[in-house]
Design an enzyme around this catalytic site. Structure first.
Site, PDB file in Angstrom:
ATOM      1  N   ASP A  45       0.844  -1.201   0.000  1.00  0.00           N
ATOM      2  CA  ASP A  45       0.000   0.000   0.000  1.00  0.00           C
ATOM      3  C   ASP A  45       0.880   1.252   0.000  1.00  0.00           C
ATOM      4  O   ASP A  45       0.605   2.219  -0.709  1.00  0.00           O
ATOM      5  CB  ASP A  45      -0.915  -0.013   1.220  1.00  0.00           C
ATOM      6  N   GLU A 117      -1.772  -5.207  -4.106  1.00  0.00           N
ATOM      7  CA  GLU A 117      -0.864  -4.390  -3.297  1.00  0.00           C
ATOM      8  C   GLU A 117       0.214  -5.263  -2.677  1.00  0.00           C
ATOM      9  O   GLU A 117       1.390  -4.866  -2.587  1.00  0.00           O
ATOM     10  CB  GLU A 117      -1.649  -3.646  -2.221  1.00  0.00           C
TER      11      GLU A 117
END
Length: 227
Positions: A45, A117
């Site tokens: 992320d 991610e």
């Protein structure tokens, strides 16, 4: 192979096994929770936001921090990232429990976005920072142009809230009025109200998407946004 799904070679296959392992699978198989993608997702992320921020700074040298932040929030949202993940076929590789599978987990945007991610985090930790950056620049560019061109539509909830706050202290209220379709592919219908008056309705594959569409329709009705 998952290791080559971004057309990037890898050296540490264990990282990539974790990147495609949903938490439900580790529970079902009685594995350590550390074997799921959650830790890599946490890191990935940050990788996504870092490279997205750099890309936006270069593309829009005249935009202030507020505008850049709003564009980035849309750019790195599950809805956007899932589109990329589905396009490269990542959803077919994610390992999940039978229960999660039956509940439509393989088509759930949040699941596939999280794994994507995690995949970014795996490549980064595998020493492929330059390759990840190049991949994201290529894949995100088309979304950046679309978001910037149709910014009002993507940012409709914030636009509507700012408008109502300029009139009174009351905020728009969103309410799900119906959920139709099969469990693995629901369609949400949401209404948005202000001062007990229904402004508009919106539909979407998620509650969030339906709210955004309802807000956009409300903005059109009120003349805040022109189509």
């Amino acid at each position: 192979m998952c290791q080559n799904i971004l057309d990037i070679k890898c050296d540490n296959s264990e990282l990539f096994k974790k990147a495609i392992t949903h938490p439900s699978y580790t529970q079902e198989q009685e594995l350590s929770h550390l074997e799921s993608y959650e830790r890599l997702e946490f890191f990935g992320d940050s990788v996504l936001k870092l490279y997205s921020s750099e890309l936006l700074l270069k593309k829009f040298p005249e935009y202030d921090e507020g505008r850049l932040s709003k564009i980035r929030s849309i750019l790195v949202s599950d809805a956007t990232i899932a589109k990329i993940a589905f396009d490269i076929g990542l959803n077919r590789l994610v390992k999940m429990s039978d229960s999660e599978e039956k509940q439509g987990g393989r088509k759930r945007e949040s699941n596939i976005a999280c794994s994507f991610e995690a995949l970014l985090g795996a490549y980064y930790l595998d020493g492929k920072q330059a390759e990840v950056k190049q991949f994201l620049e290529y894949r995100l560019s088309e979304f950046i142009d679309e978001i910037d061109t149709n910014f009002a539509k993507f940012n409709a909830k914030a636009v509507l809230q700012e408008y109502t706050q300029s009139l009174t202290k009351e905020l728009p209220e969103y309410e799900v009025v119906s959920i139709t379709g099969p469990a693995h592919k629901p369609v949400f219908k949401v209404q948005v109200k202000y001062e007990n008056k229904i402004l508009a309705f919106g539909e979407g594959k998620s509650k969030k998407e339906a709210e955004q569409n309802a807000a956009y329709q409300a903005c059109l009705t009120l003349g805040i946004i022109k189509e």
